[in-house]
Design an enzyme around this catalytic site. Structure first.
Site, PDB file in Angstrom:
ATOM      1  N   CYS A   1       0.820  -1.223   0.000  1.00  0.00           N
ATOM      2  CA  CYS A   1       0.000   0.000   0.000  1.00  0.00           C
ATOM      3  C   CYS A   1       0.849   1.266   0.000  1.00  0.00           C
ATOM      4  O   CYS A   1       0.353   2.347  -0.320  1.00  0.00           O
ATOM      5  CB  CYS A   1      -0.927  -0.003   1.205  1.00  0.00           C
ATOM      6  SG  CYS A   1      -1.865  -1.529   1.340  1.00  0.00           S
TER       7      CYS A   1
ATOM      8  N   HIS B   1      -3.663   6.749   2.686  1.00  0.00           N
ATOM      9  CA  HIS B   1      -4.056   5.415   2.229  1.00  0.00           C
ATOM     10  C   HIS B   1      -5.470   5.120   2.735  1.00  0.00           C
ATOM     11  O   HIS B   1      -5.791   5.345   3.900  1.00  0.00           O
ATOM     12  CB  HIS B   1      -3.057   4.395   2.787  1.00  0.00           C
ATOM     13  CG  HIS B   1      -3.447   2.986   2.523  1.00  0.00           C
ATOM     14  ND1 HIS B   1      -3.971   2.570   1.315  1.00  0.00           N
ATOM     15  CD2 HIS B   1      -3.399   1.883   3.315  1.00  0.00           C
ATOM     16  CE1 HIS B   1      -4.231   1.273   1.384  1.00  0.00           C
ATOM     17  NE2 HIS B   1      -3.896   0.839   2.580  1.00  0.00           N
TER      18      HIS B   1
ATOM     19  N   ASN C   1     -10.256  -0.602   0.138  1.00  0.00           N
ATOM     20  CA  ASN C   1      -8.796  -0.502   0.137  1.00  0.00           C
ATOM     21  C   ASN C   1      -8.274  -1.114  -1.174  1.00  0.00           C
ATOM     22  O   ASN C   1      -8.388  -2.316  -1.377  1.00  0.00           O
ATOM     23  CB  ASN C   1      -8.272  -1.266   1.354  1.00  0.00           C
ATOM     24  CG  ASN C   1      -6.759  -1.283   1.444  1.00  0.00           C
ATOM     25  OD1 ASN C   1      -6.059  -0.891   0.518  1.00  0.00           O
ATOM     26  ND2 ASN C   1      -6.261  -1.761   2.569  1.00  0.00           N
TER      27      ASN C   1
HETATM   28  O1  UT7 Z   1      -3.587  -1.737   3.664  1.00  0.00           O
HETATM   29  C1  UT7 Z   1      -3.495  -2.162   4.968  1.00  0.00           C
HETATM   30  C2  UT7 Z   1      -4.544  -3.177   5.129  1.00  0.00           C
HETATM   31  N1  UT7 Z   1      -5.097  -3.471   6.334  1.00  0.00           N
HETATM   32  C3  UT7 Z   1      -5.761  -2.665   7.170  1.00  0.00           C
HETATM   33  O2  UT7 Z   1      -5.756  -1.481   7.101  1.00  0.00           O
HETATM   34  C4  UT7 Z   1      -6.561  -3.357   8.195  1.00  0.00           C
HETATM   35  C5  UT7 Z   1      -6.503  -2.683   9.514  1.00  0.00           C
HETATM   36  N2  UT7 Z   1      -7.485  -3.303  10.410  1.00  0.00           N
HETATM   37  C6  UT7 Z   1      -8.792  -2.992  10.320  1.00  0.00           C
HETATM   38  O3  UT7 Z   1      -9.231  -2.225   9.492  1.00  0.00           O
HETATM   39  C7  UT7 Z   1      -9.694  -3.599  11.387  1.00  0.00           C
HETATM   40  O4  UT7 Z   1      -8.904  -4.262  12.343  1.00  0.00           O
HETATM   41  C8  UT7 Z   1     -10.758  -4.569  10.819  1.00  0.00           C
HETATM   42  C9  UT7 Z   1     -11.804  -3.796  10.034  1.00  0.00           C
HETATM   43  C10 UT7 Z   1     -10.096  -5.629   9.961  1.00  0.00           C
HETATM   44  C11 UT7 Z   1     -11.475  -5.264  11.963  1.00  0.00           C
HETATM   45  O5  UT7 Z   1     -12.075  -4.306  12.818  1.00  0.00           O
HETATM   46  P1  UT7 Z   1     -11.855  -4.395  14.386  1.00  0.00           P
HETATM   47  O6  UT7 Z   1     -12.676  -3.334  14.992  1.00  0.00           O
HETATM   48  O7  UT7 Z   1     -10.368  -4.375  14.634  1.00  0.00           O
HETATM   49  O8  UT7 Z   1     -12.495  -5.777  14.738  1.00  0.00           O
HETATM   50  P2  UT7 Z   1     -11.820  -7.031  15.436  1.00  0.00           P
HETATM   51  O9  UT7 Z   1     -10.837  -7.678  14.533  1.00  0.00           O
HETATM   52  O10 UT7 Z   1     -11.371  -6.632  16.819  1.00  0.00           O
HETATM   53  O11 UT7 Z   1     -13.041  -7.961  15.574  1.00  0.00           O
HETATM   54  C12 UT7 Z   1     -14.177  -7.640  16.385  1.00  0.00           C
HETATM   55  C13 UT7 Z   1     -15.237  -8.684  16.148  1.00  0.00           C
HETATM   56  C14 UT7 Z   1     -14.699 -10.102  16.179  1.00  0.00           C
HETATM   57  O12 UT7 Z   1     -15.692 -10.912  16.796  1.00  0.00           O
HETATM   58  P3  UT7 Z   1     -15.550 -11.384  18.319  1.00  0.00           P
HETATM   59  O13 UT7 Z   1     -14.258 -12.161  18.354  1.00  0.00           O
HETATM   60  O14 UT7 Z   1     -15.494 -10.111  19.097  1.00  0.00           O
HETATM   61  O15 UT7 Z   1     -16.760 -12.202  18.514  1.00  0.00           O
HETATM   62  C15 UT7 Z   1     -14.591 -10.469  14.742  1.00  0.00           C
HETATM   63  O16 UT7 Z   1     -14.717 -11.850  14.507  1.00  0.00           O
HETATM   64  O17 UT7 Z   1     -15.805  -8.506  14.847  1.00  0.00           O
HETATM   65  C16 UT7 Z   1     -15.766  -9.746  14.154  1.00  0.00           C
HETATM   66  N3  UT7 Z   1     -15.639  -9.474  12.731  1.00  0.00           N
HETATM   67  C17 UT7 Z   1     -16.697  -9.245  11.943  1.00  0.00           C
HETATM   68  N4  UT7 Z   1     -18.022  -9.213  12.200  1.00  0.00           N
HETATM   69  C18 UT7 Z   1     -18.845  -8.947  11.180  1.00  0.00           C
HETATM   70  C19 UT7 Z   1     -14.515  -9.391  11.988  1.00  0.00           C
HETATM   71  N5  UT7 Z   1     -14.825  -9.131  10.723  1.00  0.00           N
HETATM   72  C20 UT7 Z   1     -16.175  -9.031  10.661  1.00  0.00           C
HETATM   73  C21 UT7 Z   1     -17.095  -8.761   9.643  1.00  0.00           C
HETATM   74  N6  UT7 Z   1     -18.415  -8.724   9.942  1.00  0.00           N
HETATM   75  N7  UT7 Z   1     -16.705  -8.532   8.373  1.00  0.00           N
END
Ligand code: UT7
Length: 329
Positions: free
Chosen positions: A116, A256, A286
């Site tokens: 990225c 980004h 993204n």
């Molecule tokens: O170019 C660089 C690329 N990468 C990035 O920029 C990614 C950076 N990270 C992020 O944008 C965020 O971490 C995410 C959007 C990927 C995830 O958001 P988060 O607020 O960090 O969520 P989390 O990983 O802490 O997950 C919270 C909950 C989990 O469930 P439990 O364990 O609390 O029951 C996940 O399983 O949300 C769940 N979850 C979802 N639920 C519904 C994860 N993905 C999804 C989804 N829909 N798509």
């Protein structure tokens, strides 16, 4: 050193394939909801290439538009650089396919892999060769067809990624304008936070790697998130400092487009007002290498870039890599 000339962007272009994947489409594919995706990432739509479309196909319209706006014929190009981690082939470089399709018959061409952060790396690696007169100009493209390496059974990644490309023509500009500074960093210790484990030399493609879905992007979203907010703040402050400027001088910042919460977090830490940020992730998600030049192109088309403006590009991503660049438009 007194023979160095200033180097700036003299034409921009952007392109995303017409197919759209909405949050409601994703609700039917994985256990997610429109509400979760919008509140956790800010994304509503992504543009997705069809089966026949590869990265060079989405890069070409962006490249042609940038050349046209710069008033530069393809035959006049000295260098074509493609920043991507989703090349058409592992061999040869996608930049060569683009060079040929454009008819850039006198240009060199190579790919640059910084995920990225690739567009910012490419700009700042190529510009000094123009400043010293080694090249008269260069076409820098950033673009990825992420849908080809996205696991649409993994809700932690598939809701975030889309396809798109953007391009910029680099040429000499009047003194005091153009690229003022850059700050480019990497930490390979974070390699496995965001990577594609299979299909290359560490784990060549086999039936087993395909069955294990190792040819798709794997990401530790939470870890990347925490790194990203810190990296954006650090990179912007370092690049501004190297240009002798402060956050108060910033007219426009093109970050980004990964997650609106990452951008909001960095905006608060930096104290750069919301209206200075270019944000289009709700429509494209993204697009990795495409993210910054696609957003830059949108800012250009919306008339948000004015001569003399201080413009900042900032990115983070796989590698890990991160960096920023300051320009006077
Ligand atoms: O170019 C660089 C690329 N990468 C990035 O920029 C990614 C950076 N990270 C992020 O944008 C965020 O971490 C995410 C959007 C990927 C995830 O958001 P988060 O607020 O960090 O969520 P989390 O990983 O802490 O997950 C919270 C909950 C989990 O469930 P439990 O364990 O609390 O029951 C996940 O399983 O949300 C769940 N979850 C979802 N639920 C519904 C994860 N993905 C999804 C989804 N829909 N798509």
């Amino acid at each position: 050193m007194d023979t160095l000339v200033s180097v700036g962007i003299t034409g921009v272009g952007g392109y995303a394939p017409p197919g759209i994947l909405t949050n409601h489409d994703l609700e039917k594919m994985v256990d997610t909801s429109d509400e979760w995706i919008r509140t956790r990432s800010g994304i509503s739509n992504r543009h997705i290439a069809d089966a026949a479309t590869a990265t060079s196909d989405i890069a070409l319209p962006a490249a042609r538009q940038a050349l046209e706006r710069a008033g530069l014929a393809a035959e006049e190009l000295d260098m074509v650089v493609m920043a991507t981690f989703t090349p058409d082939y592992l061999l040869p470089a996608t930049a060569c396919t683009i060079q040929h399709a454009l008819g850039a018959t006198r240009a060199g061409a190579f790919d640059l892999a910084a995920a990225c952060t690739g567009f910012i790396y490419a700009l700042n690696i190529v510009a000094p060769s123009i400043a010293t007169g080694q090249f008269r100009n260069a076409l820098v493209i950033g673009g990825d067809t992420l849908s080809k390496v996205t696991d649409y059974t993994d809700r932690g990644t598939c809701v975030l990624f889309g396809d798109g490309a953007g391009a910029a023509v680099l040429q000499p500009v009047p003194a005091g304008r153009g690229l003022l500074s850059s700050y480019l960093r990497a930490d390979g210790g974070g390699c496995e936070m965001l990577y594609i484990p299979g299909g290359s030399t560490r784990k060549p493609a086999t039936h087993e790697t395909v069955d294990a879905r190792d040819h798709f992007v794997k990401m530790s979203g939470n870890e990347v998130f925490r790194f990203a907010v810190r990296a954006l703040e650090e990179a912007v402050l370092e690049a501004l400092g190297r240009a002798g400027l402060t956050t108060a001088d910033v007219d426009l910042i093109v970050p980004h487009q990964a997650n609106i919460r990452i951008i909001d977090g960095a905006a608060k830490r930096l104290g750069i007002p919301e209206d200075r940020w270019v944000i289009n992730l709700h429509e494209y998600g993204n697009t990795s290498g495409g993210s910054i030049p696609l957003a830059l192109n949108e800012a250009y088309e919306q008339g948000r870039l004015h001569e003399g403006d201080v413009v900042v590009f900032v990115a983070f991503g796989g590698g890990l890599t991160w960096g920023a660049s300051v320009l006077r438009w």
